[in-house]
Every structure is written in C-alpha cells, then in structure tokens.
Motif scaffolding. Structure first.
Motif, PDB file in Angstrom:
ATOM      1  N   UNK A   1       0.796  -1.221   0.000  1.00 48.60           N
ATOM      2  CA  UNK A   1       0.000   0.000   0.000  1.00 48.60           C
ATOM      3  C   UNK A   1       0.835   1.281   0.000  1.00 48.60           C
ATOM      4  N   UNK A   2       2.014   1.242   0.618  1.00 48.83           N
ATOM      5  CA  UNK A   2       2.864   2.441   0.700  1.00 48.83           C
ATOM      6  C   UNK A   2       4.329   2.057   0.525  1.00 48.83           C
ATOM      7  N   UNK A   3       4.706   1.580  -0.646  1.00 47.57           N
ATOM      8  CA  UNK A   3       6.091   1.138  -0.843  1.00 47.57           C
ATOM      9  C   UNK A   3       7.122   2.243  -0.652  1.00 47.57           C
ATOM     10  N   UNK A   4       6.692   3.504  -0.779  1.00 51.54           N
ATOM     11  CA  UNK A   4       7.633   4.607  -0.612  1.00 51.54           C
ATOM     12  C   UNK A   4       8.157   4.712   0.816  1.00 51.54           C
ATOM     13  N   UNK A   5       7.495   4.055   1.755  1.00 53.48           N
ATOM     14  CA  UNK A   5       7.891   4.111   3.166  1.00 53.48           C
ATOM     15  C   UNK A   5       9.090   3.207   3.450  1.00 53.48           C
ATOM     16  N   UNK A   6       9.354   2.253   2.557  1.00 55.45           N
ATOM     17  CA  UNK A   6      10.370   1.236   2.812  1.00 55.45           C
ATOM     18  C   UNK A   6      11.602   1.427   1.940  1.00 55.45           C
ATOM     19  N   UNK A   7      12.759   1.132   2.531  1.00 53.65           N
ATOM     20  CA  UNK A   7      14.016   1.075   1.800  1.00 53.65           C
ATOM     21  C   UNK A   7      14.508  -0.351   1.898  1.00 53.65           C
ATOM     22  N   UNK A   8      14.567  -1.062   0.768  1.00 58.25           N
ATOM     23  CA  UNK A   8      14.921  -2.465   0.773  1.00 58.25           C
ATOM     24  C   UNK A   8      16.362  -2.672   1.203  1.00 58.25           C
ATOM     25  N   UNK A   9      16.585  -3.695   2.011  1.00 59.16           N
ATOM     26  CA  UNK A   9      17.913  -4.006   2.511  1.00 59.16           C
ATOM     27  C   UNK A   9      18.816  -4.478   1.379  1.00 59.16           C
ATOM     28  N   UNK A  10      20.059  -3.990   1.345  1.00 64.45           N
ATOM     29  CA  UNK A  10      21.077  -4.425   0.384  1.00 64.45           C
ATOM     30  C   UNK A  10      20.641  -4.245  -1.057  1.00 64.45           C
TER      31      UNK A  10
END
Length: 210
Positions: A59-68
């Motif tokens: 719903x809000x992918x902009x909130x997450x920073x994927x690891x590595x």
C-alpha cells in the motif's frame, strides 16, 4: 540491570508470575515456563511488525528502503507462522522503515494489522487479570488499555517508530504520539490540526484540543 530490561520483557515476566500463582491449585495444568512463553510472545510481536511491513509493501512502498538493494524477505510473513524461526530471520532482514518521514502511513498500517486483521480490541470489562497480561492478550485478542498500549508501542518500536504516551483517567485511556530526538513530543498533523493517537480506541486520531 533493570534499566536494560525492555518494556515487553518486563510485562511478560510480570504476567508469567501472576499466571503461575493463579494456576497453583489447578490439577494437571502446570504453568508455562518463562522461556517458552516469553520466546513465543516476542516472536509474535516480531511477526505482527513483519505483517505491518507486508501491508506497507503493498500500500505504501515509498515508506520502505529495501535491505542491500534487493527485494524484501518479509513479503510472505503472516500471523500463521509467528512461532517459527523463519519469521525471526525474515524480520531481522527486514527493509528499513522511514517511520519518521511517513508516520501517518506507518500508523495506518499498524492499525490495520492490529485492530483489523488480527482483531485486537478493548476488553470493555474489569476485574479479569488476563486482560492486562501481555502474553494472554497476544493469544486471545481483547485486552485492557495498559496491555493494548504496550502491544502498540512494541510493534511500533520494531518499525523504528518510537512513541511517547500518557495514561488518562486511572488507566481507562491512553494517548500516544511520535517521539523526536531527545524524547521531544511531535504530535501528528491532520487537516492542519495537531493530533494524538487514542490507542484504546483502535488507534483513532484525536486533535490535541479534544
């Protein structure tokens, strides 16, 4: 040292002590060991936070920073697997949550998981000790204001969103808000109004004036 004991662990220890006393006279029902119950409950908290991340991914992918720089390992996390080592491993490799930048999105996802998907709610009764025991509330759903507040704070803490809180009317209500650096209060903002969370009211927003 007492200062190094986490809030969730302290609540679990207290709940287990009360449970052991209550079960002393129950034939054939020995109390759970502290290690077993505490481990289960802490894994359950991790799994709830992982489920929130799963909601944010959709719903809000902009909130997450994927690891590595890769894909997240929490996309398949669910409440059904909270007792497994896999969930603990998934959560330890979770994406970074930009909670300080997007607090409203994170809190909305927390509310959706805890009060919508998982059915945690106010118990609306008094005098039942298990309603205030974190381990019991994690299993059953209904809980007192104190237990639900600890649950809410612990899940948010696992999402890098530290909350301050204030208990009102002898523990019948609890208001919460994001904490800034140095523990400063940072009320939320909605429609130009400063707001706080009503944890016992399923995370509803209340204006500071209210």
């Amino acid at each position: 040292p007492d200062g190094a004991t986490g809030l969730a662990k302290a609540c679990l220890v207290m709940a287990l002590e009360e449970e052991a006393v209550a079960q002393q006279d129950v034939v054939g029902r020995p109390p759970r060991t502290g290690a077993t119950a505490a481990t289960w409950s802490l894994q359950r908290l991790d799994a709830l936070a992982a489920e929130v991340i799963n909601v944010l991914q959709h719903e809000h992918p902009e909130v997450l920073v994927l690891a590595d720089g890769g894909s997240s390992s929490t996309s398949d996390a669910s409440s059904e697997s909270y007792g497994s080592a896999a969930v603990t491993q998934q959560f330890s490799n979770r994406p970074q949550v930009l909670a300080s930048k997007f607090p409203m999105q994170v809190l909305s996802a927390v509310n959706s998981v805890l009060f919508g998907r998982q059915g945690y709610a106010a118990c609306n009764r008094y005098g039942t000790p298990s309603d205030s025991q974190l381990a019991a509330v994690l299993e059953s759903g209904p809980g007192s204001c104190a237990a639900l507040t600890v649950l809410y704070l612990e899940v948010c803490s696992r999402l890098d969103l530290e909350l301050g809180f204030k208990v009102l009317e002898g523990g019948r209500y609890c208001l919460a808000w994001p904490k800034g650096q140095g523990g400063q209060q940072h009320p939320l903002s909605a429609a130009g109004e400063a707001c706080v969370l009503d944890v016992y009211g399923k995370g509803a927003l209340l204006t500071v004036k209210e």
